[in-house]
Design a protein around this motif. Structure first.
Motif, short mmCIF file in Angstrom:
data_model
loop_
_atom_site.label_atom_id
_atom_site.label_comp_id
_atom_site.label_asym_id
_atom_site.label_seq_id
_atom_site.Cartn_x
_atom_site.Cartn_y
_atom_site.Cartn_z
N ILE A 225 0.77 -1.42 0.51
CA ILE A 225 -0.54 -0.03 -0.08
C ILE A 225 1.06 0.98 -0.21
N SER A 226 1.97 1.41 0.44
CA SER A 226 2.29 2.31 1.34
C SER A 226 3.47 2.92 -0.21
N SER A 227 3.66 1.91 -1.42
CA SER A 227 4.61 1.59 -1.99
C SER A 227 3.70 2.30 -3.53
N ILE A 228 2.00 2.15 -3.92
CA ILE A 228 1.92 2.03 -4.78
C ILE A 228 1.73 3.16 -5.32
N SER A 244 2.14 14.10 -3.74
CA SER A 244 2.54 13.80 -2.47
C SER A 244 2.22 15.67 -1.65
N GLN A 245 1.68 16.83 -1.88
CA GLN A 245 2.07 17.94 -1.42
C GLN A 245 0.92 18.27 -0.72
N SER A 246 -0.13 16.63 -1.41
CA SER A 246 -1.50 17.98 -1.12
C SER A 246 -2.07 16.92 0.08
N PRO A 247 -2.67 17.53 0.43
CA PRO A 247 -3.53 17.58 1.78
C PRO A 247 -4.15 15.21 2.02
N HIS A 248 -4.63 14.92 0.82
CA HIS A 248 -4.40 13.68 0.31
C HIS A 248 -3.43 12.77 0.74
N LYS A 249 -2.43 13.14 0.95
CA LYS A 249 -1.14 12.25 0.82
C LYS A 249 -1.13 11.94 2.65
N VAL A 250 -1.17 12.63 2.80
CA VAL A 250 -1.66 12.85 4.96
C VAL A 250 -2.35 11.51 4.94
N GLY A 251 -3.86 12.23 4.53
CA GLY A 251 -4.68 11.06 4.82
C GLY A 251 -4.75 10.06 4.91
N PHE A 252 -4.37 9.62 3.30
CA PHE A 252 -4.24 8.43 2.41
C PHE A 252 -3.72 7.61 3.39
N ASP A 253 -1.96 8.09 3.98
CA ASP A 253 -1.62 7.06 4.48
C ASP A 253 -1.96 7.01 6.07
N GLU A 254 -2.14 8.20 6.73
CA GLU A 254 -2.82 7.82 8.10
C GLU A 254 -3.80 6.84 7.81
N LEU A 255 -4.96 6.93 6.83
CA LEU A 255 -5.98 5.76 6.97
C LEU A 255 -5.67 4.25 5.88
N GLY A 256 -4.10 4.47 5.60
CA GLY A 256 -3.44 3.27 5.70
C GLY A 256 -4.23 2.87 3.97
N VAL A 257 -4.72 3.91 3.04
CA VAL A 257 -5.36 3.79 1.90
C VAL A 257 -4.16 3.51 1.07
N PRO A 258 -4.12 3.13 0.09
CA PRO A 258 -3.45 2.92 -1.36
C PRO A 258 -3.95 3.79 -2.00
N GLU A 259 -2.99 4.57 -2.33
CA GLU A 259 -2.39 6.62 -2.68
C GLU A 259 -3.09 5.84 -4.26
N CYS A 260 -2.75 6.13 -5.65
CA CYS A 260 -3.03 6.19 -6.50
C CYS A 260 -4.54 5.26 -6.87
N ALA A 261 -4.03 4.02 -6.50
CA ALA A 261 -5.29 3.06 -6.76
C ALA A 261 -6.82 2.96 -5.84
N PHE A 262 -6.76 3.94 -4.99
CA PHE A 262 -7.48 3.84 -4.99
C PHE A 262 -9.08 4.93 -5.20
N CYS A 263 -8.23 5.78 -6.77
CA CYS A 263 -9.26 6.51 -7.13
C CYS A 263 -8.88 5.89 -8.46
N HIS A 264 -8.41 5.37 -9.22
CA HIS A 264 -8.19 5.52 -10.13
C HIS A 264 -8.10 3.62 -10.36
N GLY A 265 -7.91 2.45 -9.47
CA GLY A 265 -7.90 0.86 -9.49
C GLY A 265 -6.46 0.64 -10.28
N HIS A 266 -6.11 -0.88 -10.32
CA HIS A 266 -5.22 -1.09 -10.05
C HIS A 266 -4.81 -1.77 -11.30
N HIS A 267 -5.47 -2.98 -11.58
CA HIS A 267 -4.85 -3.48 -12.80
C HIS A 267 -5.94 -3.75 -13.84
#
Lengths: 416, 353
Positions: A225-228, A244-267
């Motif tokens: 999750i941290s390296s996505i 990386s400079q956005s408020p989402h970066k902090v929030g996602f990290d705190e919540l343990g949410v996969p960064e890009c993949a959360f909105c864009h999906g992965h495969h």
């Protein structure tokens, strides 16, 4: 003295060469492995002809050992002569690593080729399974093939970037094969329909990522999750910096949410549209933000700004296209329009900073340019009207002139 | 008016001119309409001269300035778009009208004795018109014109012996460059107009002195005649006004495109075409096989068109029967075959893109 030495060297060389010519055929320098296996029409031998090892001069014995100089099968395939035969899947990494992990040996074939593949492999999920005794775990030959290996730059290679998804899918899309591991087998199908899959597999864009570009090659692992984000930022650098400079970066990290993949999906990474932001369905923002929150307001502002610029761009584009169709020279306006389009693309990129103020500021300057092109489009439309009205007046005048001339001609003509 | 005539009479022998003008008449018959095409071609040429002079006020020849100057002309200069568009449309209509004029005179055998030189001078004018078209096409220095000129001059360069020197002469070097543009500009605005004026003066003088020819099959038959001045001239004028309106309509509703600036290093784009009046030759050369017997196909094609052109030039001296008042049946057959060939190959050239 010199002349004497020269004579000795020349004559000795001649004798050595003559002896070699006579002796070598007797010793049978030809590759007896290939000779016999080709005679047997062994598929491995047949396919080995095009193998990169064979082309580079590494014969069967280079991997399997034995004495290829001997015509006698017993001697040629004697373990005392180093013959090891076909390795067990669990042994293959070390088997290949004999050469591929030896920089001194590999230098003679390809000095730029990495020699850490096996080390990396042990750190991969595949390698760990292999170590645990799982014969089904992928090893070198699962991805590179066995006797028909080609360099990754060869479009026929199993690891040519366009072929990688298919190669991985041989196992990962096989439900029976993967049942034991209890992981999804839809990745290949998801990938095929994704922007990356379409770009690579349909549009032949070799710059588009295949499985290994996100998961790694020999050290293949699902990115944590941290390296996505880091994986995506390899290519999407600007978006990465903004995020990386956005408020989402902090929030996602705190919540343990996969960064890009959360909105864009992965495969199944799909191209998002302007409909996917804002405060109306199907906006992704609504998954987390609800009315009254600052994030909700920010989403609404950003969406409105994008739509404002998009509409102005589309209106200007319609006017300019219409003017061009009607023969007005608008190449300058078309050029400016491209700049506005680029601003719109940049604005969509800027969303990743999740900062409505910077979106508003950027939109303002882009709107100025868009308005100028729009006004030029309006002027062009007016110009078309003026031209056509002018032509109409001219036609009326010429029609009157034609009528007068016609009357004169009819009256005056005198035949003789 | 009388005072003016008296003033002129005191200085020049205008009575002779006036009596000549009064006597000049035109035979009236079923094929009378074809007479107008010479006048229409002349009128369109006058438009070309006038609009060409106006374009010269802004046009700057040169690889770095030609395209930009035309772009400036059509976007920033008042009515610049109209002048350029009229120049382009009028040029094309002039060639079309010249084609019609040529074939109508072929079918009516107007070239027969004593008008052989009128025909030959007309043929010179026709070829010069094509030269105007070919040289003018390159002047806006856009992509299509650049590559069409490249292909066109390549064809000239394929000729045996003279091909290479001719290609160097036309291009001003091995390749189509800014040097070619300067050269074509010189041909278009100085060399060709100078030569054209001489032949045009001769052509018109011959027509005035020898009068309009009666079609061969009507010769000897009692025909009504119409005074040239003012009756026929007024009809000419009427048609010119109509033609001017057609040119204006085309210029307003279908302004001539400027396209994309030529890039010497860009690969040739798809759809390179010569002007429509060269299309039938271009398409024929494309259809020819690489070799016909032991000769290069392209050379055979060029030689074929060269021989056909030469025959056309010398047609009054080939069809000697017409001079004796006899009708050579091969003439209309050849004429129709030529027209069908031109039409079909032109259409094929555009369809088979």
């Amino acid at each position: 003295m010199k002349s004497f030495l020269k004579k000795v060297i020349v004559r000795t060389s001649f004798i050595v060469m003559a002896a070699a010519t006579l002796i070598l055929p007797v010793r049978g320098f030809a590759d007896s492995c290939l000779d016999c296996h080709l005679e047997l029409e062994d598929e491995a031998a047949l396919s080995f002809k095009v193998d990169v090892h064979n082309i580079d001069g590494v014969s069967c014995a280079g991997c399997h050992g034995g004495d290829p100089a001997s015509d006698d099968q017993e001697i040629a395939m004697d373990s005392r002569n180093g013959f090891v035969g076909a390795p067990n899947p669990l042994e293959i990494p070390q088997f290949c690593g004999k050469c591929h992990s030896d920089p001194a040996y590999m230098r003679q074939y390809n000095p730029s080729l990495a020699t850490d593949q096996v080390d990396k492999y042990w750190t991969s999920h595949h390698g760990k399974l292999n170590r645990s005794g799982d014969e089904k775990a992928a090893q070198c030959s699962s991805c590179h093939g066995v006797h028909e290996m080609r360099p990754p730059s060869d479009p026929r290679s199993m690891v040519y970037s366009k072929n990688v998804p298919q190669t991985c899918s041989e196992c990962h899309a096989d439900a029976d094969y993967m049942a034991k591991y209890q992981i999804s087998v839809s990745q290949f199908q998801d990938y095929q329909g994704s922007v990356h899959g379409v770009a690579l597999l349909e549009k032949n864009d070799l710059g588009a990522p295949a499985c290994n570009d996100c998961h790694g090659n020999h050290a293949a692992m699902p990115p944590g999750i941290s390296s996505i984000g880091r994986v995506c930022f390899q290519c999407h650098l600007a978006e990465g910096e903004l995020f990386s400079q956005s408020p989402h970066k902090v929030g996602f990290d705190e919540l343990g949410v996969p960064e890009c993949a959360f909105c864009h999906g992965h495969h199944a990474v799909h191209a998002l549209t302007d409909e996917n932001i804002g405060v109306e369905q199907p906006s992704i923002c609504l998954q987390c933000h609800s009315e009254g929150e600052a994030g909700y307001e920010a989403a609404s502002t950003m969406k409105n700004e994008i739509i404002k610029l998009k509409k102005k761009y589309e209106d200007a584009e319609t006017l300019i296209a219409d003017a061009a169709r009607k023969g007005i020279e608008v190449s300058d306006e078309q050029f400016e329009l491209r700049n506005v389009r680029q601003s719109l693309i940049n604005l969509r990129k800027l969303i990743h900073a999740f900062n409505p103020d910077s979106v508003v500021t950027t939109t303002e300057s882009a709107m100025e340019a868009a308005n100028e092109v729009y006004l030029a489009g309006v002027q062009s439309t007016e110009e078309v009207k003026t031209r056509r009205t002018g032509f109409l007046i001219f036609s009326v005048i010429t029609l009157i002139l034609v009528a007068i001339l016609y009357v004169i001609v009819r009256k005056k003509t005198s035949y003789h | 008016m009388n005072n003016l005539l008296d003033w002129l009479r005191d200085r020049f022998q205008i009575d002779e001119v006036l009596s000549f003008v009064k006597k000049k008449d035109v035979p009236v018959h079923n094929h009378f309409a074809w007479y107008y095409f010479g006048g229409i071609t002349l009128f369109l040429f006058v438009i070309q001269v006038m609009t060409g002079i106006l374009l010269l006020l802004y046009y700057k020849p040169g690889a770095d300035s030609a395209f930009e100057s035309v772009q400036f002309l059509v976007t920033k200069v008042s009515y610049g778009w109209l002048i350029r568009s009229i120049h382009s449309w009028s040029a094309n209509l002039m060639v079309l009208s010249a084609f019609i004029h040529l074939f109508s005179n072929l079918f009516t055998r107007s070239y027969r004795k004593p008008r052989e030189l009128t025909w030959v001078s007309g043929m010179f004018l026709f070829v010069l018109s094509l030269g105007f078209g070919f040289s003018g096409y390159l002047l806006p220095w856009n992509e299509l014109a650049f590559f069409a000129t490249k292909v066109g001059t390549d064809i000239a360069g394929a000729l045996p012996l003279v091909g290479k020197p001719l290609l160097i002469f036309l291009r001003g070097g091995e390749e189509v460059t800014g040097g070619t543009l300067s050269r074509f500009f010189g041909f278009h605005v100085a060399v060709l107009p100078g030569i054209f004026t001489v032949f045009l003066a001769g052509h018109l003088a011959l027509i005035q002195f020898q009068g309009m020819s009666t079609p061969l099959h009507l010769e000897g038959k009692p025909l009504k005649r119409m005074p040239f001045f003012p009756d026929f001239a007024l009809r000419d004028l009427l048609l010119w006004v109509v033609v001017l309106n057609i040119v204006a309509l085309l210029a307003v509703f279908f302004p001539w495109e400027l396209g994309v600036k030529a890039d010497l290093f860009a690969p040739a784009p798809a759809g390179i075409k010569p002007e429509w009046y060269f299309m039938f030759m271009f398409q024929t050369l494309k259809f020819l096989p690489a070799y016909i017997f032991f000769l290069e196909g392209e050379l055979v094609g060029i030689a074929g068109f060269g021989i056909a052109g030469l025959c056309l030039f010398l047609w009054p001296f080939i069809d000697r029967k017409a001079g004796r008042g006899e009708r050579w049946k091969l003439v209309p057959v050849l004429g129709i075959v030529a027209i069908l060939f031109i039409i079909v190959m032109t259409i094929v050239g555009y369809v088979m893109d």
